[in-house]
Design a protein around this motif. Structure first.
Motif, PDB file in Angstrom:
ATOM      1  N   SER A 155       8.876  -7.495  -6.659  1.00 34.42           N
ATOM      2  CA  SER A 155       8.890  -6.138  -6.104  1.00 34.42           C
ATOM      3  C   SER A 155       9.799  -5.230  -6.910  1.00 34.42           C
ATOM      4  O   SER A 155      10.600  -5.684  -7.717  1.00 34.42           O
ATOM      5  CB  SER A 155       9.357  -6.175  -4.644  1.00 34.42           C
ATOM      6  OG  SER A 155      10.700  -6.619  -4.566  1.00 34.42           O
ATOM      7  N   ARG A 156       9.647  -3.946  -6.635  1.00 37.07           N
ATOM      8  CA  ARG A 156      10.569  -2.931  -7.142  1.00 37.07           C
ATOM      9  C   ARG A 156      10.584  -1.798  -6.123  1.00 37.07           C
ATOM     10  O   ARG A 156       9.586  -1.547  -5.437  1.00 37.07           O
ATOM     11  CB  ARG A 156      10.193  -2.455  -8.531  1.00 37.07           C
ATOM     12  CG  ARG A 156       8.873  -1.759  -8.630  1.00 37.07           C
ATOM     13  CD  ARG A 156       8.602  -1.298 -10.067  1.00 37.07           C
ATOM     14  NE  ARG A 156       7.256  -0.764 -10.145  1.00 37.07           N
ATOM     15  CZ  ARG A 156       6.401  -1.036 -11.105  1.00 37.07           C
ATOM     16  NH1 ARG A 156       6.742  -1.836 -12.093  1.00 37.07           N
ATOM     17  NH2 ARG A 156       5.206  -0.495 -11.098  1.00 37.07           N
ATOM     18  N   PRO A 157      11.722  -1.113  -5.982  1.00 40.89           N
ATOM     19  CA  PRO A 157      11.830  -0.061  -4.972  1.00 40.89           C
ATOM     20  C   PRO A 157      10.980   1.158  -5.321  1.00 40.89           C
ATOM     21  O   PRO A 157      10.824   1.495  -6.489  1.00 40.89           O
ATOM     22  CB  PRO A 157      13.316   0.283  -4.970  1.00 40.89           C
ATOM     23  CG  PRO A 157      13.839  -0.176  -6.283  1.00 40.89           C
ATOM     24  CD  PRO A 157      12.958  -1.311  -6.722  1.00 40.89           C
ATOM     25  N   VAL A 158      10.459   1.802  -4.276  1.00 45.61           N
ATOM     26  CA  VAL A 158       9.660   3.013  -4.445  1.00 45.61           C
ATOM     27  C   VAL A 158      10.308   4.172  -3.685  1.00 45.61           C
ATOM     28  O   VAL A 158      10.578   5.217  -4.258  1.00 45.61           O
ATOM     29  CB  VAL A 158       8.211   2.802  -3.952  1.00 45.61           C
ATOM     30  CG1 VAL A 158       7.423   4.111  -3.965  1.00 45.61           C
ATOM     31  CG2 VAL A 158       7.506   1.755  -4.784  1.00 45.61           C
ATOM     32  N   LYS A 159      10.540   3.982  -2.402  1.00 45.28           N
ATOM     33  CA  LYS A 159      11.120   5.043  -1.570  1.00 45.28           C
ATOM     34  C   LYS A 159      12.569   5.290  -1.988  1.00 45.28           C
ATOM     35  O   LYS A 159      13.266   4.383  -2.446  1.00 45.28           O
ATOM     36  CB  LYS A 159      11.081   4.654  -0.095  1.00 45.28           C
ATOM     37  CG  LYS A 159       9.693   4.486   0.472  1.00 45.28           C
ATOM     38  CD  LYS A 159       9.186   5.786   0.978  1.00 45.28           C
ATOM     39  CE  LYS A 159       7.879   5.553   1.726  1.00 45.28           C
ATOM     40  NZ  LYS A 159       7.364   6.739   2.310  1.00 45.28           N
ATOM     41  N   TRP A 160      13.044   6.500  -1.788  1.00 45.90           N
ATOM     42  CA  TRP A 160      14.397   6.877  -2.201  1.00 45.90           C
ATOM     43  C   TRP A 160      15.445   5.962  -1.592  1.00 45.90           C
ATOM     44  O   TRP A 160      16.399   5.581  -2.251  1.00 45.90           O
ATOM     45  CB  TRP A 160      14.686   8.343  -1.880  1.00 45.90           C
ATOM     46  CG  TRP A 160      14.809   8.616  -0.399  1.00 45.90           C
ATOM     47  CD1 TRP A 160      13.820   9.020   0.443  1.00 45.90           C
ATOM     48  CD2 TRP A 160      15.984   8.476   0.389  1.00 45.90           C
ATOM     49  NE1 TRP A 160      14.299   9.126   1.720  1.00 45.90           N
ATOM     50  CE2 TRP A 160      15.637   8.806   1.723  1.00 45.90           C
ATOM     51  CE3 TRP A 160      17.294   8.101   0.121  1.00 45.90           C
ATOM     52  CZ2 TRP A 160      16.548   8.771   2.765  1.00 45.90           C
ATOM     53  CZ3 TRP A 160      18.204   8.065   1.164  1.00 45.90           C
ATOM     54  CH2 TRP A 160      17.832   8.408   2.472  1.00 45.90           C
ATOM     55  N   LEU A 193       0.851  -1.187   0.000  1.00 42.62           N
ATOM     56  CA  LEU A 193       0.000   0.000   0.000  1.00 42.62           C
ATOM     57  C   LEU A 193       0.889   1.240   0.000  1.00 42.62           C
ATOM     58  O   LEU A 193       2.108   1.149   0.224  1.00 42.62           O
ATOM     59  CB  LEU A 193      -0.904   0.003   1.237  1.00 42.62           C
ATOM     60  CG  LEU A 193      -1.827  -1.202   1.411  1.00 42.62           C
ATOM     61  CD1 LEU A 193      -2.562  -1.125   2.750  1.00 42.62           C
ATOM     62  CD2 LEU A 193      -2.817  -1.307   0.263  1.00 42.62           C
ATOM     63  N   GLU A 194       0.296   2.396  -0.225  1.00 45.63           N
ATOM     64  CA  GLU A 194       1.015   3.665  -0.199  1.00 45.63           C
ATOM     65  C   GLU A 194       1.832   3.781   1.091  1.00 45.63           C
ATOM     66  O   GLU A 194       1.340   3.472   2.168  1.00 45.63           O
ATOM     67  CB  GLU A 194       0.021   4.828  -0.287  1.00 45.63           C
ATOM     68  CG  GLU A 194       0.658   6.182  -0.364  1.00 45.63           C
ATOM     69  CD  GLU A 194       1.360   6.436  -1.690  1.00 45.63           C
ATOM     70  OE1 GLU A 194       2.388   7.125  -1.678  1.00 45.63           O
ATOM     71  OE2 GLU A 194       0.893   5.927  -2.717  1.00 45.63           O
ATOM     72  N   GLY A 195       3.094   4.179   0.962  1.00 39.52           N
ATOM     73  CA  GLY A 195       3.967   4.338   2.115  1.00 39.52           C
ATOM     74  C   GLY A 195       4.951   3.200   2.292  1.00 39.52           C
ATOM     75  O   GLY A 195       5.913   3.316   3.049  1.00 39.52           O
ATOM     76  N   HIS A 196       4.738   2.075   1.594  1.00 44.29           N
ATOM     77  CA  HIS A 196       5.671   0.947   1.665  1.00 44.29           C
ATOM     78  C   HIS A 196       6.927   1.312   0.876  1.00 44.29           C
ATOM     79  O   HIS A 196       6.832   1.952  -0.168  1.00 44.29           O
ATOM     80  CB  HIS A 196       5.006  -0.304   1.068  1.00 44.29           C
ATOM     81  CG  HIS A 196       5.695  -1.581   1.402  1.00 44.29           C
ATOM     82  ND1 HIS A 196       6.932  -1.915   0.902  1.00 44.29           N
ATOM     83  CD2 HIS A 196       5.311  -2.617   2.182  1.00 44.29           C
ATOM     84  CE1 HIS A 196       7.288  -3.093   1.364  1.00 44.29           C
ATOM     85  NE2 HIS A 196       6.315  -3.548   2.158  1.00 44.29           N
ATOM     86  N   PRO A 197       8.116   0.913   1.358  1.00 43.15           N
ATOM     87  CA  PRO A 197       9.340   1.245   0.623  1.00 43.15           C
ATOM     88  C   PRO A 197       9.455   0.568  -0.745  1.00 43.15           C
ATOM     89  O   PRO A 197      10.226   1.008  -1.592  1.00 43.15           O
ATOM     90  CB  PRO A 197      10.474   0.767   1.531  1.00 43.15           C
ATOM     91  CG  PRO A 197       9.860   0.239   2.769  1.00 43.15           C
ATOM     92  CD  PRO A 197       8.376   0.281   2.631  1.00 43.15           C
TER      93      PRO A 197
END
Length: 173
Positions: A134-139, A105-109
């Motif tokens: 998976s793939r990374p979202v957060k910096w 969900l929104e906020g997951h790394p």
């Protein structure tokens, strides 16, 4: 108010094929032998379905239910710093297979899906499979590059080690 949307497609894709990985995502498949026999299977399945395995890993679990069920929201907290909100997308409880998968969900790394499945093969051997795409979202997940990937694999291996310990002494003679 409708529930928060998932951050990826196709939701539920690991249900029928734990090795599934859509384009643009990275696959992970880690399988650990837990032991043998129906008691090992029963104990391992219960530990996975009730968050006991995750709590024994030392991660924080905040779930809207005591047991994995589709639609249950779960936030995993690592070291009190990284919060990873997810929702259970499917569960299975069969005589020789039990587990679940959650989607991000929104906020997951990361964005993607991760499954934790215990199965008992025809010869009685009990296995834990941790599978994900998976793939990374957060910096910080992107900046970690291969180290982030290594952490995911180490986490999956640790799940198997902890679950094997929780099942110790239950094997048939």
């Amino acid at each position: 108010m409708s529930p928060a949307p998932f951050t990826y497609e196709p939701v539920g894709a690991t249900r029928d094929d734990l090795s599934f990985c859509p384009p643009g995502f990275r696959p992970m498949l880690v399988r650990t032998r837990l032991g043998e026999g129906p008691e090992v299977f029963r104990r391992a399945a219960e530990a996975v379905l009730t968050w006991e395995m995750h709590r024994a890993l030392g991660v924080g679990i905040d779930a809207t239910g005591d047991r994995a069920a589709p639609g249950t929201d779960v936030t995993v907290t690592l070291a009190g710093l990284v919060r990873a909100p997810c929702r259970i997308v499917w569960t299975v409880e069969e005589p020789r297979r039990a587990g679940w998968a959650y989607g991000t969900l929104e906020g997951h790394p990361e964005c993607g899906e991760e499954a934790f499945v215990v199965d008992r093969t025809g010869d009685g051997t009990v296995w834990l499979t941790v599978a994900a795409f998976s793939r990374p979202v957060k910096w910080y997940a992107r900046a970690g590059g291969p180290a982030t990937r290594g952490f995911q694999h180490a986490y999956a291996r640790r799940c198997g080690t902890v679950l094997r310990r929780l099942c110790a002494g239950l094997e048939e003679d």
